[in-house]
Design an enzyme around this catalytic site. Structure first.
Site, PDB file in Angstrom:
ATOM      1  N   SER A 167      -2.710   4.795  -6.585  1.00  0.00           N
ATOM      2  CA  SER A 167      -3.580   5.503  -4.832  1.00  0.00           C
ATOM      3  C   SER A 167      -2.838   7.260  -4.347  1.00  0.00           C
ATOM      4  O   SER A 167      -3.641   7.897  -4.085  1.00  0.00           O
ATOM      5  CB  SER A 167      -3.368   4.572  -4.172  1.00  0.00           C
ATOM      6  OG  SER A 167      -4.454   3.369  -3.649  1.00  0.00           O
ATOM      7  N   ASP A 210       2.580   2.335  -4.052  1.00  0.00           N
ATOM      8  CA  ASP A 210       0.789   2.067  -4.490  1.00  0.00           C
ATOM      9  C   ASP A 210       0.409   3.578  -4.965  1.00  0.00           C
ATOM     10  O   ASP A 210       0.281   4.664  -4.790  1.00  0.00           O
ATOM     11  CB  ASP A 210      -0.186   1.428  -3.687  1.00  0.00           C
ATOM     12  CG  ASP A 210      -2.296   1.868  -4.928  1.00  0.00           C
ATOM     13  OD1 ASP A 210      -0.868   2.098  -6.407  1.00  0.00           O
ATOM     14  OD2 ASP A 210      -2.293   1.052  -4.892  1.00  0.00           O
ATOM     15  N   TYR A 243      -9.567  -3.329  -8.535  1.00  0.00           N
ATOM     16  CA  TYR A 243     -10.574  -2.571  -9.264  1.00  0.00           C
ATOM     17  C   TYR A 243     -11.451  -2.535  -9.265  1.00  0.00           C
ATOM     18  O   TYR A 243     -12.527  -3.871  -9.032  1.00  0.00           O
ATOM     19  CB  TYR A 243      -9.206  -2.456 -10.471  1.00  0.00           C
ATOM     20  CG  TYR A 243      -7.697  -1.613 -10.070  1.00  0.00           C
ATOM     21  CD1 TYR A 243      -7.424  -0.416  -9.806  1.00  0.00           C
ATOM     22  CD2 TYR A 243      -7.337  -2.943 -10.252  1.00  0.00           C
ATOM     23  CE1 TYR A 243      -6.620  -0.161 -10.230  1.00  0.00           C
ATOM     24  CE2 TYR A 243      -5.825  -2.071  -9.452  1.00  0.00           C
ATOM     25  CZ  TYR A 243      -5.128  -0.895  -9.908  1.00  0.00           C
ATOM     26  OH  TYR A 243      -4.219  -0.753  -9.317  1.00  0.00           O
ATOM     27  N   GLN A 257       0.714  -0.913  -0.051  1.00  0.00           N
ATOM     28  CA  GLN A 257      -0.468   0.208  -0.315  1.00  0.00           C
ATOM     29  C   GLN A 257       0.836   1.236  -0.173  1.00  0.00           C
ATOM     30  O   GLN A 257       0.395   2.535  -0.953  1.00  0.00           O
ATOM     31  CB  GLN A 257      -1.004   0.157   1.999  1.00  0.00           C
ATOM     32  CG  GLN A 257      -2.014  -1.089   1.095  1.00  0.00           C
ATOM     33  CD  GLN A 257      -3.291  -0.684   2.496  1.00  0.00           C
ATOM     34  OE1 GLN A 257      -2.592  -0.958   3.600  1.00  0.00           O
ATOM     35  NE2 GLN A 257      -4.487  -1.319   2.244  1.00  0.00           N
TER      36      GLN A 257
END
Length: 373
Positions: A132, A129, A229, A126
């Site tokens: 994001s 990423d 997604y 995370q």
């Protein structure tokens, strides 16, 4: 281990792949950091800041000479990477499908290209990423762009001369960008509603104080694709969604579309006929305009007026907040490389789960399954 940070050459790209903050962190790992002069200037990071962080600053040739890892925001042409160590890593957003010829160039040049946008959406990745982190800023900026184009106020205002009604804002697509758009529009005082093909987003929409707009009891509502997604909607759901949206969109002042499906053209969410139902002076911001657009009639890099409605299609929205987007992007790259840093080897060593997901080229060949199938 030498890490090179290059000045971006893509038109309009103001971001930089490392800031003085991350340059200092890389140096603490034991790496030598070389920055091309002016690399961070457009994002507000002066050469002196990099020098103070322990990096060397010079021309492109000096930065690349003997580089083992090259950091970028957008992938440069292979011909501009002369001087890097054979087998050097290129770590950047590489747009592998659309820029296949460039990827082939990396293979021919012996570059090991790592596409950060293909980072798997798993818990331990995370912090790496880039999609994001950049989408979060895009959602925020989309609302500010809408406010700049909209000829009225967002919040309700009660004055002695009368009341100004709150703007009605509809967000289509509730991923990272959509959620930030909802939150930002709410903070500005708009009445916000939102929709998505994933039913799980209803609670997220409500948690931000917005109204969820969903088709009920029609196959396709789940819409959950691989890796978190959105997937494609069923034909039945698409028809029902179009009918519901048509009735809702005619009442909106602001529409923000954010829907993307990885590796495919952006889905069409708003037709020209639906645009025509909105009142003159309304605004639609299409964050997917560079991937084909969610809105019929939107154009990359332009603000188009259709039926009295402004269709906003800015390119590279994160670059329009270059300082913050660079800070987040550079931390993504640092988090990635530092997570795999092998102290004994003095360099990062990837595991199969993440390495296979993002490695495009190796040993002079294109090796990623999505590019060789």
């Amino acid at each position: 281990m030498k890490i090179a940070v290059l000045k971006e050459t893509a038109d309009g790209e103001k971001r930089v792949a490392a800031t003085p903050e991350t340059a200092k962190k890389f140096a603490a790992l034991g790496a030598t950091v070389a920055v091309e002069s002016g690399a961070g200037e457009a994002a507000g990071f002066a050469d002196g800041g990099y020098a103070d962080a322990g990096a060397s600053v010079g021309d492109r040739a000096a930065a690349l000479a003997g580089a083992d890892i090259v950091l970028g925001v957008q992938g440069p042409d292979a011909s501009t990477l002369t001087g890097a160590t054979p087998g050097a890593w290129l770590v950047a957003s590489l747009n592998p499908v659309a820029e296949r010829a460039r990827i082939d160039g990396y293979a021919a040049a012996g570059i090991e290209a790592l596409a950060m946008e293909w980072m798997p959406r798993i818990t331990r990745a995370q912090s790496m990423d880039i999609l994001s982190s950049q989408s979060n800023l895009s959602g925020y900026k989309a609302v500010l762009d809408a406010a700049a184009e909209y000829g009225r106020a967002f919040p309700m205002m009660m004055t002695a001369a009368g009341t100004v009604s709150a703007a009605k804002c509809f967000v289509m697509g509730v991923g990272v960008a959509g959620l930030q758009a909802i939150a930002t529009a709410r903070r500005l005082g708009a009445q916000v509603s939102a929709t998505d093909v994933r039913s799980a987003t209803k609670e997220q929409i409500q948690s931000l104080g917005a109204k969820p707009i969903f088709v009920e009891k029609v196959a396709g509502i789940e819409g959950e694709g691989a890796g978190g997604y959105a997937g494609e909607m069923s034909p039945e759901y698409q028809a029902a969604q179009a009918e519901l949206v048509s009735g809702h969109i005619a009442k909106q002042d602001i529409v923000i579309t954010t829907a993307l499906i990885p590796g495919r053209a952006a889905p069409r969410l708003v037709t020209d006929a639906q645009v025509a139902t909105m009142r003159p002076g309304s605004v639609i911001v299409d964050l997917a305009v560079e991937q084909g657009g969610n809105v019929e009639g939107s154009r990359p890099g332009e603000v188009v007026v259709r039926h009295g409605v402004k269709l906003v299609g800015h390119r590279n929205v994160p670059s329009r907040l270059a300082a913050d987007s660079s800070a987040l992007f550079s931390r993504n790259l640092y988090n990635f490389l530092s997570a795999f840093w092998d102290k004994e080897a003095g360099r990062p060593v990837l595991d199969a789960e993440i390495g296979d997901a993002i490695r495009l080229t190796q040993g002079g060949a294109v090796v990623h399954a999505r590019l060789t199938a």
